[in-house]
Design an enzyme around this catalytic site. Sequence first.
Site, short mmCIF file in Angstrom:
data_model
loop_
_atom_site.label_atom_id
_atom_site.label_comp_id
_atom_site.label_asym_id
_atom_site.label_seq_id
_atom_site.Cartn_x
_atom_site.Cartn_y
_atom_site.Cartn_z
N VAL A 122 -19.58 -57.67 -2.59
CA VAL A 122 -18.74 -56.50 -2.87
C VAL A 122 -17.58 -56.46 -1.89
O VAL A 122 -17.78 -56.43 -0.67
CB VAL A 122 -19.56 -55.19 -2.82
N GLU A 123 -16.37 -56.48 -2.44
CA GLU A 123 -15.16 -56.42 -1.61
C GLU A 123 -13.98 -56.02 -2.49
O GLU A 123 -14.07 -56.04 -3.72
CB GLU A 123 -14.91 -57.78 -0.94
N TRP A 124 -12.89 -55.63 -1.85
CA TRP A 124 -11.66 -55.38 -2.59
C TRP A 124 -10.93 -56.71 -2.72
O TRP A 124 -10.75 -57.43 -1.74
CB TRP A 124 -10.78 -54.39 -1.85
#
Length: 332
Positions: free
Chosen positions: A217-219
């Site tokens: 999960v990351e931008w």
Amino acid sequence: MRSFGKSAIAVLCAALLAGCSSRGMTIEQLLADLSYETTASVSAHAPKHSAPASPAQSASSQSQTGLPPTALAIAPVEGQVQTAALMVPSPRRAAPRKREKQRVYSQRFRDAKPINFGKHAPHRLPVHGVDVSRWQGNINWTDLRLHGANFVYIKATDGVDHLDPMFHKNWREAREAGMKHGAYHFFYWCSPAADQADWFIRNVPREPGALPPVLDVEWNHLSQCKKRPSRQQVIEKMRVFLTKLEKHYGQRPIIYTAPDFYRDNLQGEFLDYPFWLRSVAAHPSQVYPGRKWVFWQYSGSGLSGGVSGKIDLNVFNGSERDWHNWVAHNTH
């Protein structure tokens, strides 16, 4: 083996007939006392004045038949002892499966952009590994392992319809090279979490010995999805995905994240999940204060034998013994 069994039964029947006459029983009555499935304990049904076979008799029985001394002594009748060599095979118990500890190779990686981590340098920890995707191309897994990649996480899926084209090849070849391996999913914030979990499950095998699955999960500013859900929505989506994977694989998934996404969404959250933290300029304790972690991605510009170009470098948080214990408790 068949002729031996018939003669053994014949001898037993003769002895049983003698026992019947001495006790006033019919052969049918006495046989009813004996269960075919418990013949190994037939001596428990013999007359109370029966005597066990002597060691000499047992040895003689074995020498004549070539079989272990499991012949049963039938009760003496008027001073005579008759021995029936009724062979009952002992059930074989499967030997307990011992999980072999894999050798840990010292890392011989280099870095195109080396960082001085000071006293917290990753090389002070013994168990290093890598993560790969299609961008590493064809990999010489044996060479990569010998250079210190004791584990690998392999890009599997993205969103609800993307499968890394190298995933199945990388998965198979990493296993064949004897490397501990697991798969990760890159989360797409514009698709339902349950559908993404189903897509991962559809493509990643439930394999004995595989490392726990990972949710990345990351931008991602390069993604076509520009949506940035609220912190509450992020946590809800992650829980749906993580719960489905844990139910399917029987392993608690690992959460991989980067500093900005962690700051926006994960501080103080998911305390009962293991974390894999990206921190390429400082030790995780400085970037993620108070967060416990299992893996640290300390470089995105690593160099190693077995791959052409750059590769992500990671390290396990513990000793070699800690690593073996962690693998034993988190794989099946």
